[in-house]
Design a protein around this motif. Structure first.
Motif, PDB file in Angstrom:
ATOM      1  N   ILE A 172       0.845  -1.202   0.000  1.00 23.84           N
ATOM      2  CA  ILE A 172       0.000   0.000   0.000  1.00 23.84           C
ATOM      3  C   ILE A 172       0.876   1.247   0.000  1.00 23.84           C
ATOM      4  O   ILE A 172       0.629   2.202  -0.747  1.00 23.84           O
ATOM      5  CB  ILE A 172      -0.942  -0.022   1.211  1.00 23.84           C
ATOM      6  CG1 ILE A 172      -2.018  -1.096   1.026  1.00 23.84           C
ATOM      7  CG2 ILE A 172      -1.580   1.352   1.438  1.00 23.84           C
ATOM      8  CD1 ILE A 172      -2.879  -1.330   2.251  1.00 23.84           C
ATOM      9  N   ARG A 173       1.929   1.242   0.832  1.00 24.84           N
ATOM     10  CA  ARG A 173       2.837   2.392   0.881  1.00 24.84           C
ATOM     11  C   ARG A 173       3.572   2.576  -0.445  1.00 24.84           C
ATOM     12  O   ARG A 173       3.759   3.715  -0.916  1.00 24.84           O
ATOM     13  CB  ARG A 173       3.842   2.198   2.027  1.00 24.84           C
ATOM     14  CG  ARG A 173       4.908   3.282   2.107  1.00 24.84           C
ATOM     15  CD  ARG A 173       4.255   4.621   2.439  1.00 24.84           C
ATOM     16  NE  ARG A 173       5.247   5.690   2.499  1.00 24.84           N
ATOM     17  CZ  ARG A 173       5.645   6.416   1.448  1.00 24.84           C
ATOM     18  NH1 ARG A 173       5.138   6.180   0.245  1.00 24.84           N
ATOM     19  NH2 ARG A 173       6.533   7.370   1.606  1.00 24.84           N
ATOM     20  N   ALA A 174       3.975   1.482  -1.057  1.00 24.49           N
ATOM     21  CA  ALA A 174       4.662   1.576  -2.348  1.00 24.49           C
ATOM     22  C   ALA A 174       3.724   2.133  -3.411  1.00 24.49           C
ATOM     23  O   ALA A 174       4.130   2.955  -4.246  1.00 24.49           O
ATOM     24  CB  ALA A 174       5.190   0.203  -2.759  1.00 24.49           C
ATOM     25  N   ALA A 176       1.285   4.230  -2.906  1.00 23.40           N
ATOM     26  CA  ALA A 176       1.174   5.666  -2.642  1.00 23.40           C
ATOM     27  C   ALA A 176       2.321   6.423  -3.283  1.00 23.40           C
ATOM     28  O   ALA A 176       2.136   7.501  -3.867  1.00 23.40           O
ATOM     29  CB  ALA A 176       1.145   5.918  -1.133  1.00 23.40           C
ATOM     30  N   SER A 177       3.516   5.873  -3.206  1.00 22.50           N
ATOM     31  CA  SER A 177       4.684   6.565  -3.766  1.00 22.50           C
ATOM     32  C   SER A 177       4.612   6.635  -5.283  1.00 22.50           C
ATOM     33  O   SER A 177       5.027   7.636  -5.882  1.00 22.50           O
ATOM     34  CB  SER A 177       5.968   5.886  -3.311  1.00 22.50           C
ATOM     35  OG  SER A 177       6.205   4.665  -3.989  1.00 22.50           O
ATOM     36  N   ARG A 178       4.111   5.595  -5.917  1.00 22.95           N
ATOM     37  CA  ARG A 178       3.978   5.614  -7.385  1.00 22.95           C
ATOM     38  C   ARG A 178       2.976   6.676  -7.824  1.00 22.95           C
ATOM     39  O   ARG A 178       3.182   7.362  -8.828  1.00 22.95           O
ATOM     40  CB  ARG A 178       3.545   4.241  -7.896  1.00 22.95           C
ATOM     41  CG  ARG A 178       4.574   3.143  -7.679  1.00 22.95           C
ATOM     42  CD  ARG A 178       4.246   1.901  -8.484  1.00 22.95           C
ATOM     43  NE  ARG A 178       2.958   1.308  -8.146  1.00 22.95           N
ATOM     44  CZ  ARG A 178       2.767   0.417  -7.171  1.00 22.95           C
ATOM     45  NH1 ARG A 178       3.795   0.027  -6.423  1.00 22.95           N
ATOM     46  NH2 ARG A 178       1.565  -0.079  -6.927  1.00 22.95           N
ATOM     47  N   HIS A 179       1.905   6.836  -7.080  1.00 20.90           N
ATOM     48  CA  HIS A 179       0.913   7.859  -7.403  1.00 20.90           C
ATOM     49  C   HIS A 179       1.483   9.261  -7.175  1.00 20.90           C
ATOM     50  O   HIS A 179       1.304  10.167  -7.991  1.00 20.90           O
ATOM     51  CB  HIS A 179      -0.343   7.671  -6.558  1.00 20.90           C
ATOM     52  CG  HIS A 179      -1.130   6.443  -6.909  1.00 20.90           C
ATOM     53  ND1 HIS A 179      -2.352   6.157  -6.338  1.00 20.90           N
ATOM     54  CD2 HIS A 179      -0.895   5.425  -7.769  1.00 20.90           C
ATOM     55  CE1 HIS A 179      -2.822   5.022  -6.827  1.00 20.90           C
ATOM     56  NE2 HIS A 179      -1.937   4.556  -7.694  1.00 20.90           N
ATOM     57  N   ALA A 180       2.177   9.449  -6.046  1.00 21.94           N
ATOM     58  CA  ALA A 180       2.702  10.777  -5.695  1.00 21.94           C
ATOM     59  C   ALA A 180       3.775  11.252  -6.657  1.00 21.94           C
ATOM     60  O   ALA A 180       4.006  12.466  -6.779  1.00 21.94           O
ATOM     61  CB  ALA A 180       3.252  10.762  -4.274  1.00 21.94           C
ATOM     62  N   THR A 325      -5.645   0.600  -7.440  1.00 19.12           N
ATOM     63  CA  THR A 325      -4.814   1.486  -8.241  1.00 19.12           C
ATOM     64  C   THR A 325      -5.296   1.500  -9.683  1.00 19.12           C
ATOM     65  O   THR A 325      -6.339   0.905 -10.017  1.00 19.12           O
ATOM     66  CB  THR A 325      -3.334   1.053  -8.136  1.00 19.12           C
ATOM     67  OG1 THR A 325      -2.516   2.046  -8.768  1.00 19.12           O
ATOM     68  CG2 THR A 325      -3.091  -0.300  -8.770  1.00 19.12           C
ATOM     69  N   TYR A 326      -4.577   2.185 -10.537  1.00 14.27           N
ATOM     70  CA  TYR A 326      -4.955   2.319 -11.940  1.00 14.27           C
ATOM     71  C   TYR A 326      -5.042   0.941 -12.593  1.00 14.27           C
ATOM     72  O   TYR A 326      -4.169   0.098 -12.399  1.00 14.27           O
ATOM     73  CB  TYR A 326      -3.936   3.190 -12.676  1.00 14.27           C
ATOM     74  CG  TYR A 326      -3.897   4.610 -12.158  1.00 14.27           C
ATOM     75  CD1 TYR A 326      -4.700   5.607 -12.718  1.00 14.27           C
ATOM     76  CD2 TYR A 326      -3.078   4.954 -11.086  1.00 14.27           C
ATOM     77  CE1 TYR A 326      -4.672   6.907 -12.235  1.00 14.27           C
ATOM     78  CE2 TYR A 326      -3.041   6.252 -10.588  1.00 14.27           C
ATOM     79  CZ  TYR A 326      -3.845   7.217 -11.164  1.00 14.27           C
ATOM     80  OH  TYR A 326      -3.826   8.498 -10.673  1.00 14.27           O
ATOM     81  N   ARG A 329     -10.290  -1.822  -9.745  1.00 19.95           N
ATOM     82  CA  ARG A 329     -11.687  -1.423  -9.554  1.00 19.95           C
ATOM     83  C   ARG A 329     -11.827   0.021  -9.090  1.00 19.95           C
ATOM     84  O   ARG A 329     -12.762   0.719  -9.470  1.00 19.95           O
ATOM     85  CB  ARG A 329     -12.351  -2.358  -8.538  1.00 19.95           C
ATOM     86  CG  ARG A 329     -12.500  -3.791  -9.032  1.00 19.95           C
ATOM     87  CD  ARG A 329     -12.978  -4.700  -7.918  1.00 19.95           C
ATOM     88  NE  ARG A 329     -14.248  -4.226  -7.365  1.00 19.95           N
ATOM     89  CZ  ARG A 329     -14.679  -4.544  -6.146  1.00 19.95           C
ATOM     90  NH1 ARG A 329     -13.936  -5.281  -5.342  1.00 19.95           N
ATOM     91  NH2 ARG A 329     -15.848  -4.090  -5.729  1.00 19.95           N
ATOM     92  N   PHE A 330     -10.904   0.474  -8.229  1.00 20.74           N
ATOM     93  CA  PHE A 330     -10.942   1.843  -7.701  1.00 20.74           C
ATOM     94  C   PHE A 330      -9.511   2.383  -7.685  1.00 20.74           C
ATOM     95  O   PHE A 330      -8.589   1.673  -7.288  1.00 20.74           O
ATOM     96  CB  PHE A 330     -11.474   1.886  -6.265  1.00 20.74           C
ATOM     97  CG  PHE A 330     -12.773   1.175  -6.045  1.00 20.74           C
ATOM     98  CD1 PHE A 330     -13.977   1.814  -6.262  1.00 20.74           C
ATOM     99  CD2 PHE A 330     -12.786  -0.146  -5.610  1.00 20.74           C
ATOM    100  CE1 PHE A 330     -15.182   1.157  -6.057  1.00 20.74           C
ATOM    101  CE2 PHE A 330     -13.980  -0.813  -5.388  1.00 20.74           C
ATOM    102  CZ  PHE A 330     -15.192  -0.168  -5.620  1.00 20.74           C
ATOM    103  N   VAL A 331      -9.349   3.629  -8.079  1.00 18.34           N
ATOM    104  CA  VAL A 331      -8.054   4.278  -7.901  1.00 18.34           C
ATOM    105  C   VAL A 331      -8.105   4.988  -6.549  1.00 18.34           C
ATOM    106  O   VAL A 331      -8.852   5.955  -6.372  1.00 18.34           O
ATOM    107  CB  VAL A 331      -7.742   5.269  -9.030  1.00 18.34           C
ATOM    108  CG1 VAL A 331      -6.388   5.919  -8.793  1.00 18.34           C
ATOM    109  CG2 VAL A 331      -7.764   4.554 -10.376  1.00 18.34           C
TER     110      VAL A 331
END
Length: 394
Positions: A172-174, A176-180, A325-326, A329-331
């Protein structure tokens, strides 16, 4: 009386580490001016203002607003711990929806200090004394900072009941970093792997590593809300509306259940989400994008279940399948969330609002969730209050 409420302007500033920010009046006024420009509205047209912050003296809201204008309007200062920004948004929404005002402002900011959160008033009862008592009974570990005990204990309860692995929180933390990495407003834009997260210092052996916790952050965010009548009168565009919103506080179950997941607001979030779904006539399956309160990776996983994005006990499979995630089902948290974007307490709810409004307008750039029409926001503060908001593209 109940009317449609439109979010016509949003704004925020890049989030930064404590000590690197401008003073709070400058941060707040910059975010506000951005939101006013985005809305195409002069500050003189704002009828009421709701200003949120946690660490600041009384009437700091006025001090921040007076940088932009002194128009004599009602200014209400709001403090609801980490749900402060959304609590200000809740009040601004209520005023317009009820007909008490035509155009309102929600503003949030925080100028934080480094290190773990702590109490500012040691000479009186803490609002967390009952939370601390139950937490001591359930998990002990007095040497661990309280916020880590709360949410680490909740994650541990999920691990014990469902066999959830520590690696799942790291994933989950990883994510988050890809999105940020695509968010210029985020504090941390460096991409980390699940292995990096697992190899970061262990703050609670077997339960949490340092990278699973969000950082103290400084920043500000703002939103301008108005009625349909105001839109028409001033020739403005209403691209996004608040379709439904609910605020829920604790019930006896928070302590009586003797479950750390309840201590950190699982049922508050579930009740608020159910109220929103019922009011809007939709289900979680109708939503495309979610900004949720990931103060710790553990709470993001719990929130998948409390919002109904997956069944209770199904969060690990949800993560493994990439449904958060992208391409899934949900981003969830396309902004990078609190874990990577940062968590300036009073500003967080309004930063979430900013992200979702931009997503529904198609303005999110490399973070854009294609085809987004319904967006869900979850903002949680212990002590406690949870605000869930559903936005719709018009």
């Amino acid at each position: 009386m109940s009317r449609n409420v439109y979010v016509i302007g949003v704004g925020m500033i890049p989030f930064v580490k404590p000590g690197a920010s401008a003073p709070y009046p400058e941060m707040a006024s910059t975010a506000l001016r951005t939101a006013l420009a985005d809305a195409g509205v002069d500050y003189a047209r704002i009828e009421q203002a709701f200003v949120g912050y946690v660490y600041g003296d009384s009437t700091a809201g006025q001090r921040a607003l007076y940088e932009v204008g002194m128009t004599g309007i009602p200014v209400v200062n709001v403090n609801n711990n980490c749900s402060t920004g959304s609590s200000a948004l809740f009040l601004a929404n209520q005023m317009v929806r009820s007909g008490a005002a035509e155009c309102t402002l929600a503003l949030g900011f925080e100028q934080m200090n480094p290190g773990a959160l702590g109490s500012m008033f040691g000479d009186r009862p803490s609002p967390f004394d009952r939370f601390d008592q139950v937490t001591e009974e359930l998990v002990g570990n007095a040497e661990v900072p309280l916020a880590l005990r709360y949410f680490g204990g909740a994650g541990q309860a999920h691990m014990q009941e469902f066999g959830t692995r520590l690696e799942t929180f790291a994933k989950i933390r990883a994510k988050a970093s890809r999105h940020a990495a695509h968010n210029p407003m985020a504090l941390f834009r460096n991409v980390v792997s699940a292995e990096d997260v697992m190899n970061s210092p262990m703050v609670w052996p077997g339960v949490m590593t340092r990278l699973m916790a969000c950082p103290p952050t400084c920043g500000a965010g703002a939103a301008i809300l108005c009625s349909e009548e105001f839109l028409k009168k001033h020739g403005l565009k209403g691209e996004v509306c608040i379709k439904a919103q609910a605020m829920v506080t604790d019930t006896p179950k928070t302590f009586a259940a003797h479950d750390m997941r309840e201590v950190v607001g699982f049922s508050m979030a579930r009740t608020a989400a159910q109220k929103v779904y019922e009011a809007a006539g939709v289900g979680p399956e109708d939503i495309q994008v979610v900004e949720l309160h990931d103060c710790f990776a553990q709470n993001e996983l719990l929130t998948y279940e409390s919002l109904g994005l997956c069944p209770v006990g199904g969060a690990e499979r949800f993560v493994e399948d990439g449904d958060n995630t992208y391409g899934g089902r949900f981003v969830t948290n396309p902004s990078g969330g609190l874990l990577s974007k940062g968590h300036p307490l009073g500003a967080t709810g309004l930063a979430q609002c900013t992200e979702l409004v931009q997503q529904l307008r198609g303005q999110a750039g490399a973070r854009q969730v294609e085809g987004a029409r319904l967006a869900l926001q979850h903002n949680l503060g212990l002590g406690g209050a949870c605000v869930v908001t559903l936005y719709e593209k018009i």
